[in-house]
Design a protein around this motif. Structure first.
Motif, PDB file in Angstrom:
ATOM      1  N   SER A 143       2.619  -2.658  -7.950  1.00 49.90           N
ATOM      2  CA  SER A 143       1.208  -2.278  -8.054  1.00 49.90           C
ATOM      3  C   SER A 143       0.988  -0.835  -7.605  1.00 49.90           C
ATOM      4  O   SER A 143      -0.114  -0.304  -7.729  1.00 49.90           O
ATOM      5  N   LYS A 144       2.026  -0.195  -7.091  1.00 52.89           N
ATOM      6  CA  LYS A 144       1.954   1.198  -6.634  1.00 52.89           C
ATOM      7  C   LYS A 144       1.682   2.153  -7.800  1.00 52.89           C
ATOM      8  O   LYS A 144       1.121   3.234  -7.614  1.00 52.89           O
ATOM      9  N   TYR A 145       2.023   1.752  -9.012  1.00 56.31           N
ATOM     10  CA  TYR A 145       1.988   2.660 -10.144  1.00 56.31           C
ATOM     11  C   TYR A 145       0.677   2.558 -10.927  1.00 56.31           C
ATOM     12  O   TYR A 145       0.069   1.490 -11.006  1.00 56.31           O
ATOM     13  N   GLY A 146       0.275   3.694 -11.504  1.00 57.39           N
ATOM     14  CA  GLY A 146      -0.913   3.705 -12.334  1.00 57.39           C
ATOM     15  C   GLY A 146      -2.159   3.291 -11.580  1.00 57.39           C
ATOM     16  O   GLY A 146      -2.451   3.813 -10.494  1.00 57.39           O
ATOM     17  N   LEU A 147      -2.895   2.329 -12.129  1.00 54.65           N
ATOM     18  CA  LEU A 147      -4.119   1.817 -11.500  1.00 54.65           C
ATOM     19  C   LEU A 147      -3.891   0.480 -10.809  1.00 54.65           C
ATOM     20  O   LEU A 147      -4.833  -0.212 -10.459  1.00 54.65           O
ATOM     21  N   GLY A 148      -2.632   0.120 -10.596  1.00 60.34           N
ATOM     22  CA  GLY A 148      -2.303  -1.159  -9.984  1.00 60.34           C
ATOM     23  C   GLY A 148      -1.858  -2.151 -11.041  1.00 60.34           C
ATOM     24  O   GLY A 148      -1.632  -1.811 -12.208  1.00 60.34           O
ATOM     25  N   LEU A 149      -1.737  -3.415 -10.654  1.00 60.83           N
ATOM     26  CA  LEU A 149      -1.377  -4.479 -11.595  1.00 60.83           C
ATOM     27  C   LEU A 149      -2.598  -4.819 -12.437  1.00 60.83           C
ATOM     28  O   LEU A 149      -3.628  -5.244 -11.913  1.00 60.83           O
ATOM     29  N   LEU A 150      -2.496  -4.639 -13.743  1.00 60.18           N
ATOM     30  CA  LEU A 150      -3.598  -4.963 -14.645  1.00 60.18           C
ATOM     31  C   LEU A 150      -3.775  -6.472 -14.731  1.00 60.18           C
ATOM     32  O   LEU A 150      -2.796  -7.221 -14.817  1.00 60.18           O
ATOM     33  N   GLN A 151      -5.025  -6.921 -14.716  1.00 58.78           N
ATOM     34  CA  GLN A 151      -5.314  -8.356 -14.744  1.00 58.78           C
ATOM     35  C   GLN A 151      -5.730  -8.806 -16.141  1.00 58.78           C
ATOM     36  O   GLN A 151      -6.379  -8.055 -16.884  1.00 58.78           O
ATOM     37  N   LEU A 193     -15.394  -9.676 -13.459  1.00 56.21           N
ATOM     38  CA  LEU A 193     -14.037 -10.181 -13.301  1.00 56.21           C
ATOM     39  C   LEU A 193     -13.129  -9.048 -12.835  1.00 56.21           C
ATOM     40  O   LEU A 193     -13.506  -7.864 -12.923  1.00 56.21           O
ATOM     41  N   PRO A 194     -11.944  -9.357 -12.314  1.00 60.48           N
ATOM     42  CA  PRO A 194     -11.047  -8.309 -11.826  1.00 60.48           C
ATOM     43  C   PRO A 194     -10.438  -7.515 -12.977  1.00 60.48           C
ATOM     44  O   PRO A 194     -10.169  -8.058 -14.052  1.00 60.48           O
ATOM     45  N   TYR A 195     -10.204  -6.213 -12.740  1.00 60.62           N
ATOM     46  CA  TYR A 195      -9.569  -5.345 -13.727  1.00 60.62           C
ATOM     47  C   TYR A 195      -8.135  -4.989 -13.311  1.00 60.62           C
ATOM     48  O   TYR A 195      -7.228  -5.008 -14.125  1.00 60.62           O
ATOM     49  N   GLY A 203      -0.441   0.437   0.140  1.00 62.34           N
ATOM     50  CA  GLY A 203      -1.616   0.611  -0.701  1.00 62.34           C
ATOM     51  C   GLY A 203      -2.477  -0.631  -0.677  1.00 62.34           C
ATOM     52  O   GLY A 203      -1.988  -1.736  -0.438  1.00 62.34           O
ATOM     53  N   ASP A 204      -3.754  -0.469  -0.892  1.00 67.85           N
ATOM     54  CA  ASP A 204      -4.666  -1.601  -0.968  1.00 67.85           C
ATOM     55  C   ASP A 204      -5.881  -1.220  -1.803  1.00 67.85           C
ATOM     56  O   ASP A 204      -6.169  -0.049  -2.021  1.00 67.85           O
ATOM     57  N   GLY A 205      -6.601  -2.243  -2.270  1.00 66.72           N
ATOM     58  CA  GLY A 205      -7.799  -2.025  -3.073  1.00 66.72           C
ATOM     59  C   GLY A 205      -7.688  -2.709  -4.417  1.00 66.72           C
ATOM     60  O   GLY A 205      -6.857  -3.583  -4.646  1.00 66.72           O
ATOM     61  N   GLY A 206      -8.524  -2.289  -5.328  1.00 65.66           N
ATOM     62  CA  GLY A 206      -8.531  -2.874  -6.659  1.00 65.66           C
ATOM     63  C   GLY A 206      -9.756  -2.444  -7.424  1.00 65.66           C
ATOM     64  O   GLY A 206     -10.702  -1.873  -6.866  1.00 65.66           O
ATOM     65  N   LEU A 207      -9.740  -2.701  -8.721  1.00 65.23           N
ATOM     66  CA  LEU A 207     -10.855  -2.372  -9.597  1.00 65.23           C
ATOM     67  C   LEU A 207     -11.435  -3.655 -10.184  1.00 65.23           C
ATOM     68  O   LEU A 207     -10.700  -4.608 -10.464  1.00 65.23           O
ATOM     69  N   SER A 208     -12.735  -3.682 -10.347  1.00 63.62           N
ATOM     70  CA  SER A 208     -13.432  -4.797 -10.978  1.00 63.62           C
ATOM     71  C   SER A 208     -14.112  -4.309 -12.249  1.00 63.62           C
ATOM     72  O   SER A 208     -14.333  -3.107 -12.428  1.00 63.62           O
TER      73      SER A 208
END
Length: 433
Positions: free
Chosen positions: A31-39, A127-129, A153-158
């Motif tokens: 998940s370190k790469y790009g915008l994280g693990l895409l959901q 929903l999660p992104y 790293g931590d966080g995420g996109l919705s």
């Protein structure tokens, strides 16, 4: 008995709390790469079938919300609400070590309301992104000193969305979504010297981003009616290129750690700080192709292929060096007898699927891929009203990500998804003679 107003208030409270509870739910170093693990932009009933969605309109006799292809909204005939949760158990292993972790979160909330019954409807939800969450250490020797490089790293996109789907003519359906992607991503890298002398400071670099911006989805589905009870659906959907805004924070600090406990002392000095820097994130185009065959209220099988031009991802004018993504999905469901009165097992939905994903991560000369077998059930809940229908959807994916080759990390994971589905006749006007 809970009435409709109480249901709306409960769902509004869940919707308001989503941002707090929808934090990163991963411990993957990839998940370190790009915008994280895409959901996956689908709900548990689709994930139980391997994630097929582009060519799916209805499944199991219920109205379902399929935001991956907004053309499917036109099949919705009842007010539909879907709210659910997500959990994962993740085991990371390399050539010398293994560790297991677990996480849980509220996953999604989605609404769909028919405008003209069976020909058009709109939908909205959250929903999660993507998910960002990792913490790992690399140990090297420089002369006689041990140096620890620590990455976290931590966080995420919705993604919040609103969309509309409609029937253009007899067999052709079109739809679109306007999405709002938002969230925070925080990455740190530290260099520590455990056997330090008094004058030796450890160094940490923190790079944080607050991201927001619009995205645009579109879709179409063409249905071939083979008989009154069977049909084939061809589907296509995509996400257009778009630009997100990011406010960045970059801080470099020096700190000490206690040599006996290893606990981090307060930062002793900030060597560099830059906050409020505005940057752009250029998202690439994604496309989804799907086909399904359905025997009405009995069974459905289908397959999807998806691709994303993630090698074109640019953040602050810098290409991120990612790979284009490809995904293959196959699956289906069967309902032995949807009208069974004496056998609850016969009225249940049974789902099975498989997916193979070529992710956008390429590291140490190796492409990082993942594969998973999925399965699920749909549990109808009896209602005293003939106009209200409930179902609990459960699904699980058992999968693997990464490899042990080239000193990389292999992940074995089990994802659990729970969704509560409501079909009702809200907002319908009745006429009396």
């Amino acid at each position: 008995m809970i009435n409709r107003t109480q249901i709306l208030l409960i769902l509004f409270s869940i919707f308001s709390a989503y941002k707090v509870s929808g934090q990163a739910t991963t411990s993957s170093p990839y998940s370190k790469y790009g915008l994280g693990l895409l959901q996956e932009q689908t709900l548990p009933q689709n994930m139980g079938m391997g994630g097929i969605a582009a060519g799916v309109r209805t499944a199991g006799g219920y109205n379902n919300i399929n935001m991956l292809n907004p053309a499917s909204y036109s099949a919705i005939t009842l007010t539909t609400i879907d709210v659910g949760a997500y959990g994962t158990i993740n085991t990371l292993s390399n050539s010398s070590d293994k560790q297991t972790g677990s996480d849980f979160r509220l996953n999604h909330i989605a609404f769909a309301i028919p405008i003209t019954r069976g020909t058009s409807a709109f939908s909205f939800g959250l929903l999660p992104y993507s998910d960002l969450g990792y913490n790992f250490k690399q140990v090297t020797k420089i002369d006689t000193n041990t140096v620890n490089s620590i990455y976290a790293g931590d966080g995420g996109l919705s993604k919040a969305y609103i969309g509309y789907g409609f029937n253009l003519f007899k067999h052709l359906n079109l739809g679109f979504n306007v999405g709002y992607i938002f969230g925070n991503l925080r990455k740190t890298s530290s260099v520590e010297i455990p056997n330090y002398v008094a004058s030796s400071f450890n160094t940490q670099i923190e790079n944080s981003q607050s991201i927001k911006g619009l995205s645009y989805d579109y879709g179409l589905q063409y249905q071939f009616d083979l008989s009154t009870t069977s049909s084939i659906v061809l589907g296509y959907s995509g996400t257009l290129k778009s630009t997100l805004n990011s406010t960045s924070k970059y801080i470099s600090t020096q700190y000490l750690t206690d040599p006996t406990t290893g606990e981090v002392d307060l930062a002793r000095d900030t060597t560099y700080s830059r906050t409020g820097s505005n940057t752009k994130i250029n998202l690439p185009m994604e496309q989804h192709f799907g086909i399904s065959y359905q025997k009405l209220n009995h069974y459905l099988i289908g397959a999807d292929y998806s691709t994303g031009n993630w090698s074109a991802l640019v953040i602050d004018g810098v290409n991120q060096g990612l790979k284009n993504t490809q995904s293959y999905h196959i699956g289906g469901q069967i309902t032995p007898n949807i009208n069974a009165l004496n056998s609850y097992l016969a009225a249940m939905d049974y789902r099975l699927g498989y997916q193979l994903n070529k992710t956008y991560v390429h590291t140490s000369g190796t492409d990082i891929n993942e594969s998973a077998v999925s399965f699920g059930v749909g549990l109808p809940i009896r209602s005293q009203s003939r106009l209200v229908f409930y179902k609990v959807n459960l699904s699980a994916e058992v999968g693997r990500r990464g490899t042990l080759q080239n000193n990389l990390v292999k992940e074995n994971y089990v994802n659990f998804r729970l969704g509560f589905l409501l079909n009702d006749t809200w907002f319908r006007k009745y006429k009396f003679d």
